[in-house]
Design a protein around this motif. Structure first.
Motif, PDB file in Angstrom:
ATOM      1  N   SER A  37       3.108  10.943   3.287  1.00 24.34           N
ATOM      2  CA  SER A  37       2.504  10.642   4.663  1.00 24.34           C
ATOM      3  C   SER A  37       1.196   9.346   4.347  1.00 24.34           C
ATOM      4  O   SER A  37       0.568   9.465   3.583  1.00 24.34           O
ATOM      5  N   VAL A  38       1.615   8.633   5.539  1.00 27.37           N
ATOM      6  CA  VAL A  38       0.851   7.408   5.037  1.00 27.37           C
ATOM      7  C   VAL A  38       0.417   6.855   6.666  1.00 27.37           C
ATOM      8  O   VAL A  38       0.930   7.332   7.735  1.00 27.37           O
ATOM      9  N   PRO A  39      -0.728   6.011   6.860  1.00 30.83           N
ATOM     10  CA  PRO A  39      -1.017   5.557   8.010  1.00 30.83           C
ATOM     11  C   PRO A  39       0.116   4.683   8.630  1.00 30.83           C
ATOM     12  O   PRO A  39       0.884   3.919   8.011  1.00 30.83           O
ATOM     13  N   LEU A  40      -0.156   4.959  10.071  1.00 32.57           N
ATOM     14  CA  LEU A  40       0.889   3.764  10.698  1.00 32.57           C
ATOM     15  C   LEU A  40       0.506   2.414  10.665  1.00 32.57           C
ATOM     16  O   LEU A  40      -0.426   1.934  10.290  1.00 32.57           O
ATOM     17  N   ALA A  41       1.633   1.378  10.377  1.00 34.74           N
ATOM     18  CA  ALA A  41       1.528   0.165  10.322  1.00 34.74           C
ATOM     19  C   ALA A  41       1.754  -0.441  11.717  1.00 34.74           C
ATOM     20  O   ALA A  41       1.885   0.306  12.613  1.00 34.74           O
ATOM     21  N   ARG A  42       1.817  -1.842  11.801  1.00 35.80           N
ATOM     22  CA  ARG A  42       1.957  -2.440  12.825  1.00 35.80           C
ATOM     23  C   ARG A  42       3.086  -3.473  12.879  1.00 35.80           C
ATOM     24  O   ARG A  42       3.729  -3.904  12.078  1.00 35.80           O
ATOM     25  N   ARG A  43       3.699  -3.542  14.300  1.00 37.88           N
ATOM     26  CA  ARG A  43       4.958  -4.198  14.507  1.00 37.88           C
ATOM     27  C   ARG A  43       4.485  -6.016  14.035  1.00 37.88           C
ATOM     28  O   ARG A  43       3.456  -6.348  14.517  1.00 37.88           O
ATOM     29  N   ALA A  44       5.635  -6.368  13.417  1.00 37.33           N
ATOM     30  CA  ALA A  44       5.300  -7.850  13.141  1.00 37.33           C
ATOM     31  C   ALA A  44       5.826  -8.814  14.350  1.00 37.33           C
ATOM     32  O   ALA A  44       5.404  -9.716  14.603  1.00 37.33           O
ATOM     33  N   SER A  45       6.940  -8.073  15.022  1.00 35.25           N
ATOM     34  CA  SER A  45       7.577  -9.035  16.125  1.00 35.25           C
ATOM     35  C   SER A  45       6.647  -9.188  17.120  1.00 35.25           C
ATOM     36  O   SER A  45       5.929  -8.184  17.429  1.00 35.25           O
ATOM     37  N   GLY A  46       6.859 -10.542  17.711  1.00 32.30           N
ATOM     38  CA  GLY A  46       5.972 -10.441  19.017  1.00 32.30           C
ATOM     39  C   GLY A  46       4.570 -11.093  18.874  1.00 32.30           C
ATOM     40  O   GLY A  46       3.919 -11.340  19.828  1.00 32.30           O
ATOM     41  N   ALA A  58       0.791  -1.356  -0.001  1.00 32.84           N
ATOM     42  CA  ALA A  58       0.008   0.035  -0.072  1.00 32.84           C
ATOM     43  C   ALA A  58       0.790   1.233   0.042  1.00 32.84           C
ATOM     44  O   ALA A  58       0.600   2.081  -0.763  1.00 32.84           O
ATOM     45  N   ASN A  59       1.911   1.424   0.914  1.00 33.10           N
ATOM     46  CA  ASN A  59       2.811   2.280   0.838  1.00 33.10           C
ATOM     47  C   ASN A  59       3.603   2.672  -0.362  1.00 33.10           C
ATOM     48  O   ASN A  59       3.848   3.760  -0.870  1.00 33.10           O
ATOM     49  N   ASP A  60       3.887   1.491  -1.054  1.00 32.33           N
ATOM     50  CA  ASP A  60       4.335   1.674  -2.375  1.00 32.33           C
ATOM     51  C   ASP A  60       3.752   2.400  -3.467  1.00 32.33           C
ATOM     52  O   ASP A  60       4.200   3.187  -4.236  1.00 32.33           O
ATOM     53  N   ARG A  61       2.321   1.820  -3.557  1.00 33.31           N
ATOM     54  CA  ARG A  61       1.498   2.611  -4.198  1.00 33.31           C
ATOM     55  C   ARG A  61       1.122   4.024  -4.039  1.00 33.31           C
ATOM     56  O   ARG A  61       1.331   4.826  -4.690  1.00 33.31           O
ATOM     57  N   SER A  62       1.367   4.311  -2.692  1.00 33.72           N
ATOM     58  CA  SER A  62       1.250   5.739  -2.416  1.00 33.72           C
ATOM     59  C   SER A  62       2.456   6.457  -2.717  1.00 33.72           C
ATOM     60  O   SER A  62       2.161   7.505  -3.280  1.00 33.72           O
ATOM     61  N   VAL A  63       3.489   6.018  -2.649  1.00 35.39           N
ATOM     62  CA  VAL A  63       4.868   6.742  -2.963  1.00 35.39           C
ATOM     63  C   VAL A  63       4.956   7.070  -4.482  1.00 35.39           C
ATOM     64  O   VAL A  63       5.392   8.109  -5.111  1.00 35.39           O
ATOM     65  N   ARG A  64       4.416   6.086  -5.260  1.00 37.85           N
ATOM     66  CA  ARG A  64       4.529   6.159  -6.578  1.00 37.85           C
ATOM     67  C   ARG A  64       3.305   7.242  -7.397  1.00 37.85           C
ATOM     68  O   ARG A  64       3.694   7.705  -8.360  1.00 37.85           O
ATOM     69  N   ALA A  65       2.418   7.334  -6.438  1.00 37.46           N
ATOM     70  CA  ALA A  65       1.387   8.350  -6.620  1.00 37.46           C
ATOM     71  C   ALA A  65       1.776   9.620  -6.153  1.00 37.46           C
ATOM     72  O   ALA A  65       0.981  10.617  -6.485  1.00 37.46           O
ATOM     73  N   GLY A  66       2.891  10.054  -5.753  1.00 35.10           N
ATOM     74  CA  GLY A  66       3.440  11.091  -5.327  1.00 35.10           C
ATOM     75  C   GLY A  66       3.141  11.329  -3.844  1.00 35.10           C
ATOM     76  O   GLY A  66       3.475  12.635  -3.240  1.00 35.10           O
ATOM     77  N   GLY A  67       2.582  10.408  -3.007  1.00 35.71           N
ATOM     78  CA  GLY A  67       2.322  10.403  -1.685  1.00 35.71           C
ATOM     79  C   GLY A  67       3.710  10.428  -0.645  1.00 35.71           C
ATOM     80  O   GLY A  67       4.613   9.930  -1.262  1.00 35.71           O
TER      81      GLY A  67
END
Length: 299
Positions: free
Chosen positions: A122-131, A111-120
């Motif tokens: 600032s993106v929503p916070l993601a979540r930690r995978a660890s734990g 999702a963030n890759d698509r945002s950056v490619r579109a010129g964005g």
């Protein structure tokens, strides 16, 4: 040369070696069906009694893959037909993809890759995978490889399936709904058949919960896809990483969400895996016609 039949085009990694050894026919039209002694195809091919009736001399079904849910194994057994798969050679690559899908969902990589490619930016916070608590449904070779990769990240690893495995320390949870409830991330790595079709239903997804993520690198048949679409739309689960679907290559537009990472059934799509799969498919045929058990014999 021994006549063999492939019902669909052969991959370039496999076709040359087969044609060196066998009289290869692609597609049933024009093939000498009464003479065919081997059937070759991918893991999604369908082999039913009607097809077998057209192949009276068939001796072996050689799957270029590990899937065999579309093959009527009872019908093969009744006719004395051998079934062989390319076992183990794609395990590492499918497990790698499963972990990649998980991290991509948790960290919003696609999702963030698509945002950056579109010129964005600032993106929503993601979540930690660890734990996270990791549940694996189906602890065969691929399930084990996924669990081993996830373990360094995990708060706990749990697994479910037909029976407990005495050689692993991970916690066995026999009931799938209970496994989902105990997990933050549920990986599907089980073989699919009529007995577990749609086993990941609305109840399992509800148990996985609003923070839960589903990763499927097994078969789309395992998941009630409309229930999954509804769960994602309502926020019943947080997201999904999917390499397989109910009706491939059709992927519902309702799954085109930022919380879902979609993959075109590419678990084994590496140069190394495809070369090894081709070599084993040929080895299975060569062994059978030499009067020996195929190395990928499915017992």
């Amino acid at each position: 040369m021994i006549p063999i039949l492939s019902l669909s085009p052969l991959p370039e990694t496999l076709a040359p070696a087969l044609r060196e050894r066998y009289a290869v026919h692609v597609g049933a039209g024009g093939a000498p069906l009464p003479a065919v002694r081997a059937l070759v195809g991918g893991g999604s091919m369908t082999v039913d009694p009607a097809l077998l009736d057209r192949l009276p001399r068939l001796e072996i079904v050689a799957v270029h893959g590990v899937g065999h849910d579309g093959i009527d194994k009872a019908a093969l057994a009744a006719r004395g037909i051998v079934l062989a798969i390319t076992s183990d050679v794609l395990t590492e690559d499918v497990a790698d993809l499963a972990i990649g899908l998980w991290l991509a969902v948790e960290r919003r990589i696609a999702a963030n890759d698509r945002s950056v490619r579109a010129g964005g930016w600032s993106v929503p916070l993601a979540r930690r995978a660890s734990g996270r608590r990791i549940g694996v449904y189906g602890l065969g070779a691929i399930g084990r490889a996924i669990a081993a990769r996830a373990a360094p990240f995990a708060g706990e690893v749990l697994y479910g399936g037909r029976s407990a495995k005495p050689d692993v320390a991970w916690r066995f949870v026999p009931d799938l709904t209970a496994l989902a409830a105990a997990s933050d991330v549920l990986f599907l790595a089980a073989a699919a058949d009529a007995g577990n079709a749609g086993v990941v239903d609305a109840a399992v997804l509800t148990a996985l919960g609003t923070g839960g993520v589903l990763i499927n690198v097994a078969r789309g048949l395992l998941v009630d896809q409309p229930a999954l679409v509804a769960a994602l739309a309502s926020g019943t689960i947080a997201g999904a990483g999917l390499d397989v679907f109910a009706d491939e290559p059709s992927v519902p537009a309702a799954l085109h969400r930022d919380t879902v990472v979609l993959s075109p059934h590419q678990g084994s799509a590496t140069t190394e895996a495809r070369a090894a799969m081709a070599a084993m498919a040929v080895a299975n045929l060569d062994a059978h016609f030499a009067g020996m058990p195929p190395p990928g014999l499915l017992r």
